[in-house]
Design a protein around this motif. Sequence first.
Motif: not given
Length: 120
Positions: A111-120
């Motif tokens: 989900y993060f990868k597809k939505n350009g979200i950086e994991e924190f």
Amino acid sequence: MGRGQHKKKKHYDCGIKVTMDIIGGKWKPCIINCISRGIQRPSELEKAIPYASKRSLTMQLKELEDHDILVKKIYPVLPPKVEYELTDFGNKILPLTLSMEAWGLEHKAEYFKKNGIEEF
């Protein structure tokens, strides 16, 4: 309600609608899971769900209480001590919220990868 406004009658022709009426809300499944793990005081919930505002948590706790998912215990001490726990009915919804959490954790990276979200 103002003049000319009518509350729409809800139709429950789908079980998902019933479920969402009860646990629909940004933080309700998280609240249920936290309480199942022993986090019972409002201040503990605020720490466990730091992105939720105090107002939002208070409102959603009240809604869960109204739906008989939670019971609120108020202890007669000063300052007042409040704790929440799952009811028998609330424990019946726990497998669903735990499953939601497991699914989210399993698919979080995708989900993060597809939505350009950086994991924190």
